[in-house]
Design a protein around this motif. Structure first.
Motif, PDB file in Angstrom:
ATOM      1  N   GLN A 178       1.014  -1.366  -0.090  1.00  0.00           N
ATOM      2  CA  GLN A 178       0.098  -0.059  -0.151  1.00  0.00           C
ATOM      3  C   GLN A 178       0.806   1.168   0.032  1.00  0.00           C
ATOM      4  OE1 GLN A 178      -3.033  -0.211   3.244  1.00  0.00           O
ATOM      5  NE2 GLN A 178      -4.611  -0.830   1.562  1.00  0.00           N
TER       6      GLN A 178
ATOM      7  N   ASP B 266      -6.697   2.502  -4.105  1.00  0.00           N
ATOM      8  CA  ASP B 266      -7.096   1.010  -4.294  1.00  0.00           C
ATOM      9  C   ASP B 266      -7.163   0.746  -5.746  1.00  0.00           C
ATOM     10  OD1 ASP B 266      -7.326   0.893  -1.581  1.00  0.00           O
ATOM     11  OD2 ASP B 266      -9.532   0.628  -1.543  1.00  0.00           O
TER      12      ASP B 266
ATOM     13  N   PHE C 250     -10.363  -2.635   2.878  1.00  0.00           N
ATOM     14  CA  PHE C 250     -10.007  -3.061   1.420  1.00  0.00           C
ATOM     15  C   PHE C 250     -10.862  -3.969   0.907  1.00  0.00           C
ATOM     16  CE2 PHE C 250      -7.579  -5.261  -1.528  1.00  0.00           C
ATOM     17  CZ  PHE C 250      -7.150  -4.205  -2.231  1.00  0.00           C
TER      18      PHE C 250
ATOM     19  N   ASN D 159     -13.552  -3.565  -2.273  1.00  0.00           N
ATOM     20  CA  ASN D 159     -12.955  -3.920  -3.594  1.00  0.00           C
ATOM     21  C   ASN D 159     -13.431  -5.213  -3.961  1.00  0.00           C
ATOM     22  OD1 ASN D 159     -11.561  -1.376  -4.220  1.00  0.00           O
ATOM     23  ND2 ASN D 159     -10.458  -2.285  -2.312  1.00  0.00           N
TER      24      ASN D 159
END
Length: 230
Positions: free
Chosen positions: A136, A143, A170, A174
């Motif tokens: 990250q 993202d 996350f 996603n």
């Protein structure tokens, strides 16, 4: 499957046999299913966060990373506690992924934690197939960059050791955008095994965390009982 509640968080606890059966379905149902290994610290964080609690409860499977979490839920099951203590599910997952040559993608916070994740996996099997990775810190919190990289290599499984609440956020944000069959949030405590394959206790820091967790769990039960009308 047993539904349990710890610190107000609803969890789904499966035996190792049930879990591996479900994971086999997850790897063949053409959608992104999710698994979260939950620790004392994760549950304490979730107890103070509605968002994290919601994201944990939306996971298709939650895995208790320590046997005393089961005890804190008021459940007495020696056989289930031994399964957790001996890390049998994680061993079974890695054995299955290696045997079936499943393609694995690693996601971590930085290069150091990525190296720890890769090293921890190798303690379980040298035959795991890693096809890509992201950190990250390189994506500057974007993202889209990570998701695009994941989709470019089409892995079967994402394995991440992002910390909470970031890991759950996350995956929740996603999962529908990722071309992947299974997303697993794994904790360092589960990867750091003893020589006989058991989950390490974590030394003094682990002892203090467990003590704090059990105190919070006991207080939660007392508060719940006081609120319950006679």
């Amino acid at each position: 499957m047993r539904k349990i509640n710890v610190l107000g968080i609803n969890l789904k606890d499966y035996s190792v046999r049930e879990s591996l059966r479900r994971i086999n379905l997850y790897l063949n149902n053409n959608q992104c299913n999710t698994i979260d290994f939950v620790t004392h610290n994760v549950l304490l964080l979730a107890a103070g966060s509605e968002e994290l609690t919601g994201n944990i409860e939306k996971m298709d499977m939650t895995v208790l990373a320590a046997p005393d979490i089961l005890q804190a839920a008021g459940v007495s099951s020696h056989s289930r506690e031994k399964e957790i203590e001996n890390n049998l599910l994680l061993k079974g997952i890695f054995r299955k992924l290696a045997k079936e040559k499943r393609r694995i993608y690693l996601l971590s916070e930085n290069q150091d934690t990525l190296s720890e994740l890769a090293l921890g996996m190798r303690r379980f099997s040298d035959d795991l197939v890693v096809v890509g990775n992201s950190v990250q810190s390189d994506s500057e919190g974007n993202d889209d960059t990570i998701v695009n990289d994941i989709n470019s290599v089409i892995p079967d499984v994402i394995l991440t050791n992002l910390t909470s609440p970031g890991a759950e956020k996350f995956i929740s944000d996603n999962r529908k955008r990722m071309n992947v069959k299974l997303a697993v949030i794994i904790r360092d405590v589960s990867l750091r095994t003893t020589e006989d394959g058991k989950v390490k206790k974590g030394g003094l820091r682990g002892f203090l965390m467990r003590k704090f967790f059990h105190s919070a769990a006991a207080n939660y039960v007392k508060d719940s009982e006081r609120k319950t009308p006679d």
